[in-house]
Design a protein around this motif. Sequence first.
Motif, PDB file in Angstrom:
ATOM      1  N   LYS A  41       0.734  -1.625  -0.051  1.00 25.48           N
ATOM      2  CA  LYS A  41       0.072  -0.077  -0.056  1.00 25.48           C
ATOM      3  C   LYS A  41       0.689   1.346  -0.034  1.00 25.48           C
ATOM      4  O   LYS A  41       0.991   2.568  -0.493  1.00 25.48           O
ATOM      5  CB  LYS A  41      -0.869  -0.505   1.508  1.00 25.48           C
ATOM      6  CG  LYS A  41      -1.972  -0.948   1.488  1.00 25.48           C
ATOM      7  CD  LYS A  41      -3.063  -1.345   0.285  1.00 25.48           C
ATOM      8  CE  LYS A  41      -3.568   0.116  -0.160  1.00 25.48           C
ATOM      9  NZ  LYS A  41      -4.351   0.127  -0.849  1.00 25.48           N
ATOM     10  N   GLU A  45       0.645   3.579  -3.012  1.00 24.06           N
ATOM     11  CA  GLU A  45       0.532   5.394  -2.254  1.00 24.06           C
ATOM     12  C   GLU A  45       1.099   6.869  -2.989  1.00 24.06           C
ATOM     13  O   GLU A  45       1.191   6.970  -3.814  1.00 24.06           O
ATOM     14  CB  GLU A  45      -0.101   5.517  -1.213  1.00 24.06           C
ATOM     15  CG  GLU A  45      -1.189   4.809  -0.740  1.00 24.06           C
ATOM     16  CD  GLU A  45      -2.942   5.167  -1.201  1.00 24.06           C
ATOM     17  OE1 GLU A  45      -2.965   5.964  -2.405  1.00 24.06           O
ATOM     18  OE2 GLU A  45      -3.390   4.187  -1.271  1.00 24.06           O
ATOM     19  N   GLU A  64      -3.567  11.733  -2.236  1.00 27.30           N
ATOM     20  CA  GLU A  64      -3.182  10.777  -2.670  1.00 27.30           C
ATOM     21  C   GLU A  64      -1.459  11.154  -1.638  1.00 27.30           C
ATOM     22  O   GLU A  64      -0.953  10.400  -1.238  1.00 27.30           O
ATOM     23  CB  GLU A  64      -1.562  10.791  -4.347  1.00 27.30           C
ATOM     24  CG  GLU A  64      -3.447  10.729  -5.436  1.00 27.30           C
ATOM     25  CD  GLU A  64      -3.850   9.219  -5.090  1.00 27.30           C
ATOM     26  OE1 GLU A  64      -3.502   8.178  -4.148  1.00 27.30           O
ATOM     27  OE2 GLU A  64      -4.199   9.337  -5.653  1.00 27.30           O
ATOM     28  N   ASP A  67      -2.985   9.783   1.360  1.00 29.95           N
ATOM     29  CA  ASP A  67      -3.306   8.610   1.653  1.00 29.95           C
ATOM     30  C   ASP A  67      -1.426   7.997   1.926  1.00 29.95           C
ATOM     31  O   ASP A  67      -1.429   6.926   2.091  1.00 29.95           O
ATOM     32  CB  ASP A  67      -3.512   7.504  -0.336  1.00 29.95           C
ATOM     33  CG  ASP A  67      -4.827   7.919   0.367  1.00 29.95           C
ATOM     34  OD1 ASP A  67      -5.947   8.142   1.342  1.00 29.95           O
ATOM     35  OD2 ASP A  67      -4.909   7.839  -1.032  1.00 29.95           O
ATOM     36  N   HIS A  71      -0.571   5.341   5.592  1.00 26.94           N
ATOM     37  CA  HIS A  71      -0.530   4.209   5.707  1.00 26.94           C
ATOM     38  C   HIS A  71       0.869   4.401   5.554  1.00 26.94           C
ATOM     39  O   HIS A  71       1.501   3.219   6.405  1.00 26.94           O
ATOM     40  CB  HIS A  71      -0.222   3.852   3.393  1.00 26.94           C
ATOM     41  CG  HIS A  71      -1.928   3.450   3.242  1.00 26.94           C
ATOM     42  ND1 HIS A  71      -2.744   4.257   3.315  1.00 26.94           N
ATOM     43  CD2 HIS A  71      -2.312   2.108   3.958  1.00 26.94           C
ATOM     44  CE1 HIS A  71      -3.648   3.459   2.792  1.00 26.94           C
ATOM     45  NE2 HIS A  71      -3.356   2.786   3.002  1.00 26.94           N
TER      46      HIS A  71
END
Length: 108
Positions: A41, A45, A64, A67, A71
Motif C-alpha cells: 500500500k 500510494e 494522494e 493516503d 499508510h
Amino acid sequence: MMTDNLLNRLAIILDERKQADPKSSYVASLYAKGLDSILKKVGEEATETVIAAKNGEPTQLIYEVADLWFHTLVLLSHQELHPQAVLDELDRRFGLSGIEEKANRNQH
Ligand SMILES: N=c1c2ncn([C@@H]3O[C@H](COP(=O)(O)OP(=O)(O)OP(=O)(O)O)[C@@H](O)[C@H]3O)c2ncn1[C@@H]1O[C@H](COP(=O)(O)O)[C@@H](O)[C@H]1O
C-alpha cells in the motif's frame, strides 16, 4: 508523550486498531494481512502521488499525499514506532542545511 497534534492522535487510534475486528476496521484488516500488504500500500500510494504530481492535479496530489502519509503511519504503528520519533528527527534537522546534514551523516 505529546498527544495534541493530529499525527499523534491518529497514532493512538492506529495502535487501538490492533485489537479491532478486520471486518469492521480497514486498519485492522491491513494488520491482519501483514507487513508485505502494508508495504504494498505504501508503494502504491507513493506511485499514485507521483502520477498526481506529473498530471498537475493539486487536489488529487493532496488526496494522494494524505493516503501516503496515512499508510506510512500504519507502517510505523505496525513496527511499534511512533510518528513523534519522525517529528523529532525532522525537528533535529530543522534549520540544518541539507548539504551539511548529509555531510554529518557520512561521518557515522
Ligand atoms: N485516514 C484514514 C485513511 N486514509 C485512507 N484510508 C483508506 O485507505 C484505503 C486506500 O486504499 P485505496 O485508495 O487503494 O482503496 P482500495 O481500493 O479500497 O484499497 P484496496 O482494497 O485495493 O487495498 C481506502 O480504503 C481508504 O478508506 C483511510 N482509512 C482510515 N483512516 C483513519 O484511520 C482511522 C481508523 O480507520 P478504521 O480502522 O477503518 O476504522 C479512521 O478513523 C481515519 O481517521
